[in-house]
Design a protein around this motif. Structure first.
Motif, short mmCIF file in Angstrom:
data_model
loop_
_atom_site.label_atom_id
_atom_site.label_comp_id
_atom_site.label_asym_id
_atom_site.label_seq_id
_atom_site.Cartn_x
_atom_site.Cartn_y
_atom_site.Cartn_z
N GLY A 173 -1.61 9.07 11.44
CA GLY A 173 -2.25 9.76 12.55
C GLY A 173 -3.59 10.35 12.19
O GLY A 173 -4.39 10.68 13.08
N SER A 174 -3.86 10.46 10.88
CA SER A 174 -5.14 11.02 10.46
C SER A 174 -5.77 10.29 9.29
O SER A 174 -6.98 10.29 9.13
N LYS A 175 -4.95 9.63 8.44
CA LYS A 175 -5.52 8.93 7.29
C LYS A 175 -4.60 7.79 6.85
O LYS A 175 -3.42 7.75 7.20
N TRP A 176 -5.17 6.89 6.04
CA TRP A 176 -4.45 5.76 5.50
C TRP A 176 -3.93 6.09 4.10
O TRP A 176 -4.55 6.82 3.36
N ARG A 177 -2.78 5.47 3.79
CA ARG A 177 -2.19 5.63 2.46
C ARG A 177 -1.69 4.29 1.96
O ARG A 177 -0.99 3.58 2.68
N ILE A 178 -2.06 3.94 0.73
CA ILE A 178 -1.61 2.70 0.12
C ILE A 178 -0.34 2.98 -0.68
O ILE A 178 -0.35 3.82 -1.59
N TRP A 179 0.74 2.26 -0.35
CA TRP A 179 2.03 2.44 -1.03
C TRP A 179 2.13 1.43 -2.19
O TRP A 179 2.98 0.56 -2.20
N LYS A 180 1.24 1.59 -3.14
CA LYS A 180 1.14 0.62 -4.22
C LYS A 180 2.40 0.59 -5.08
O LYS A 180 2.96 -0.47 -5.34
N GLN A 181 2.87 1.72 -5.52
CA GLN A 181 4.06 1.74 -6.38
C GLN A 181 5.33 1.47 -5.59
O GLN A 181 6.24 0.78 -6.07
N ALA A 182 5.41 2.00 -4.38
CA ALA A 182 6.65 1.92 -3.60
C ALA A 182 6.92 0.52 -3.06
O ALA A 182 8.09 0.15 -2.86
N THR A 183 5.87 -0.28 -2.81
CA THR A 183 6.08 -1.60 -2.19
C THR A 183 5.44 -2.73 -2.99
O THR A 183 5.15 -3.79 -2.45
N ASN A 184 5.26 -2.53 -4.27
CA ASN A 184 4.66 -3.55 -5.12
C ASN A 184 5.74 -4.50 -5.63
O ASN A 184 6.56 -4.12 -6.48
N ALA A 185 5.74 -5.72 -5.12
CA ALA A 185 6.71 -6.72 -5.57
C ALA A 185 6.19 -7.53 -6.73
O ALA A 185 6.89 -8.39 -7.26
N CYS A 186 4.96 -7.28 -7.15
CA CYS A 186 4.29 -8.15 -8.12
C CYS A 186 4.18 -7.54 -9.51
O CYS A 186 3.59 -8.15 -10.40
N ASP A 187 4.66 -6.34 -9.70
CA ASP A 187 4.50 -5.67 -10.98
C ASP A 187 5.15 -6.48 -12.11
O ASP A 187 6.37 -6.60 -12.20
N GLY A 188 4.33 -7.09 -12.95
CA GLY A 188 4.84 -7.87 -14.07
C GLY A 188 5.27 -9.27 -13.73
O GLY A 188 5.71 -10.01 -14.61
N ALA A 189 5.15 -9.67 -12.46
CA ALA A 189 5.61 -11.01 -12.07
C ALA A 189 4.68 -12.07 -12.65
O ALA A 189 3.46 -11.94 -12.57
N PRO A 190 5.23 -13.13 -13.21
CA PRO A 190 4.40 -14.19 -13.82
C PRO A 190 3.91 -15.23 -12.83
O PRO A 190 3.16 -16.12 -13.19
N GLY A 191 4.36 -15.16 -11.58
CA GLY A 191 4.00 -16.19 -10.62
C GLY A 191 3.73 -15.61 -9.25
O GLY A 191 3.43 -14.43 -9.09
N THR A 192 3.83 -16.47 -8.22
CA THR A 192 3.55 -16.09 -6.85
C THR A 192 4.40 -14.90 -6.42
O THR A 192 5.61 -14.87 -6.67
N CYS A 193 3.78 -13.93 -5.78
CA CYS A 193 4.53 -12.77 -5.29
C CYS A 193 3.69 -12.03 -4.27
O CYS A 193 2.51 -12.32 -4.11
N GLY A 194 4.31 -11.11 -3.56
CA GLY A 194 3.58 -10.29 -2.61
C GLY A 194 4.23 -10.22 -1.26
O GLY A 194 5.13 -11.00 -0.93
#
Length: 360
Positions: free
Chosen positions: A140-161
Motif C-alpha cells: 500500500g505504500s512501498k515494495w518489498r523483495i522477498w529474496k530469502q523467503a521465496t528464493n528457489a535458486c539458492d545453490g541450485a546448479p541448474g534451471t530454477c526460479g
C-alpha cells in the motif's frame, strides 16, 4: 457514414484533402471482481497515429471507457475491487486506480507485469532480476523483495526460479515455478504460499523430471496451477495441473490427459493463460492464447473443451479473467482491415462475443 468510420472524428471532420487513418485498438489484459465487474486495458492509436493507453470497465450490461489513463499503453492489470486496481504502464511503469482517477506510483524493478492483488495492501509480482525469479510485494505504500523467503535458486546448479504468482485474498497468494535439487538434474515443481504473514514452501504436483509450473490463478482460498513435466516412458513432456486448498494447506493433482506436448528431455507448457473464478470455474487458454484452440474449462471435477467463438481472421484472445461462474476474455479482431477490441463472455457453458466500444 457508418458508426465505425464516424468514431474518433471531430464534429467538423478531417481537414479537406486529408486522408483519415483508421483507429487501431486492442485489449491486452483484464481483471474481474464481484458479480463480473471487469476492467480491461490496452492501447489505441488515433487518426494522427498517436498511441494512447486504453482502459474500459464492463458491468455485465455495458462498457464504459475511462478517461485519460496515463501513458501510451497499459499491458497488465489486477483489481481487488472496483475501487482498487494496479496496472502496468504509464510514465513510471505502474498505475493505481481508486474507482475515480488514476495515480502514478513507484514501480518495482521491471515494472508490474503479471501483477496480482488480493487487497489494496497486498499486491504481488515476480521479480525476475533476482536469482531466476522471486516474489516482490506491495503493501500500500512501498515494495518489498522477498529474496530469502521465496528464493528457489539458492545453490541450485541448474534451471530454477518462480514464473508466476496469484493472490485470491490478502491471506492467500501462491507463487510457482521450478527448482533444481542436483546436477543429474533433479528438477521438480515448487510453490511458495503466503498466509498474510509469511511465506512457506510447498510441493505442487509434477509427475516427471524435469518439471515446472508456468501459470497460476487463485480465487479466495483456492488456486489452480499449470505447467509441464518430462516423462521418460512417453519420451516427452505431458501436461501438469494442480489445485491448492489454503484451508487444508494441500495440493491435489488434476492434470488433464493431453498426450505428449513435445518430445525430448525438456519441459513444455500447455497453458498460456489461466484464470479461476471459484473452485468450480477455471478457464485455461492454450499456450500463446490461440483463439478457439486448446481452451479448456475446469468445473471442479473434470476438464472439458471450451473453444472460443471465432471472430474471424486476424483475431486473437490473449487474456482472460473469471469471477464466480463467469469469465471475460479480451484481445483484438480485424474488421475491414482495422484492428478493433475484442471481448468474449463465458457463462459456464459457452462463449458470447460482446459488443465492445471503439475509443476515440
Amino acid at each position: 457514414m457508418s458508426a465505425l468510420l464516424a468514431v474518433g472524428l471531430t464534429a467538423a471532420g478531417p481537414a479537406v484533402g486529408a486522408t483519415a487513418r483508421p483507429i487501431r485498438a486492442s485489449l491486452s489484459a483484464v481483471s474481474c471482481k464481484g458479480a463480473l465487474w471487469c476492467m480491461a486495458v490496452g492501447s489505441y492509436t488515433d487518426q494522427s497515429q498517436a498511441r494512447h493507453a486504453l482502459a474500459q470497465v464492463w458491468n455485465v450490461a455495458s462498457w464504459r471507457t475511462l478517461k485519460n489513463p496515463p501513458g501510451r499503453a497499459l499491458t497488465s492489470v489486477s483489481c481487488s475491487s472496483p475501487r482498487f486496481c494496479m496496472a502496468a504502464g504509464g510514465p513510471t511503469g505502474a498505475e493505481l486506480w481508486n474507482g475515480t482517477t488514476w495515480r502514478t506510483m513507484k514501480s518495482p524493478p521491471g515494472g508490474v507485469s503479471g501483477v496480482s492483488c488480493g487487497s489494496r495492501t497486498t499486491c504481488m509480482v515476480i521479480d525476475g532480476s533476482v536469482n531466476g525469479g522471486v516474489v516482490e510485494s506491495w503493501n500500500g505504500s512501498k515494495w518489498r523483495i522477498w529474496k530469502q523467503a521465496t528464493n528457489a535458486c539458492d545453490g541450485a546448479p541448474g534451471t530454477c526460479g518462480l514464473a508466476d504468482v496469484s493472490c485470491g485474498s490478502a491471506t492467500n497468494c501462491m507463487a510457482v515455478g521450478t527448482w533444481t535439487i542436483s546436477q543429474e538434474p533433479v528438477q521438480p515443481t515448487i510453490g511458495f504460499g503466503w498466509n498474510g504473514v509469511r511465506w512457506a514452501r510447498t510441493s505442487p504436483p509434477g509427475d516427471g523430471n524435469p518439471a515446472a509450473l508456468n501459470a497460476i490463478s487463485c480465487a479466495g482460498s483456492f488456486c489452480m496451477a499449470a505447467g509441464g513435466a518430462f516423462q521418460e516412458v512417453q519420451n516427452g513432456a505431458v501436461a501438469v495441473a494442480g489445485t491448492w486448498n489454503a484451508s487444508t494447506q494441500s495440493w491435489q493433482d488434476v492434470s488433464p490427459n493431453l498426450g505428449v506436448l513435445c518430445t525430448g528431455f525438456r519441459t513444455c507448457f500447455w497453458a498460456g493463460v489461466i484464470s479461476c473464478g471459484s473452485p468450480t470455474n477455471c478457464i485455461v487458454f492454450g499456450h500463446g492464447g490461440t483463439l478457439g484452440s486448446g481452451n479448456l474449462a475446469w468445473n471442479g471435477v473434470t476438464w472439458a473443451p471450451a473453444p472460443s467463438v471465432s471472430a474471424g481472421r486476424g483475431s486473437n484472445l490473449g487474456a482472460v479473467s473469471c469471477a464466480g461462474r463467469s469469465c471475460l476474455a479480451v484481445g483484438y479482431r480485424t474488421i475491414a482491415g482495422a484492428i478493433r477490441p475484442l471481448a468474449e463472455l463465458w457463462n459456464g457453458t459457452s462463449w458470447q462475443i460482446l459488443k465492445t466500444p471503439i475509443p476515440g
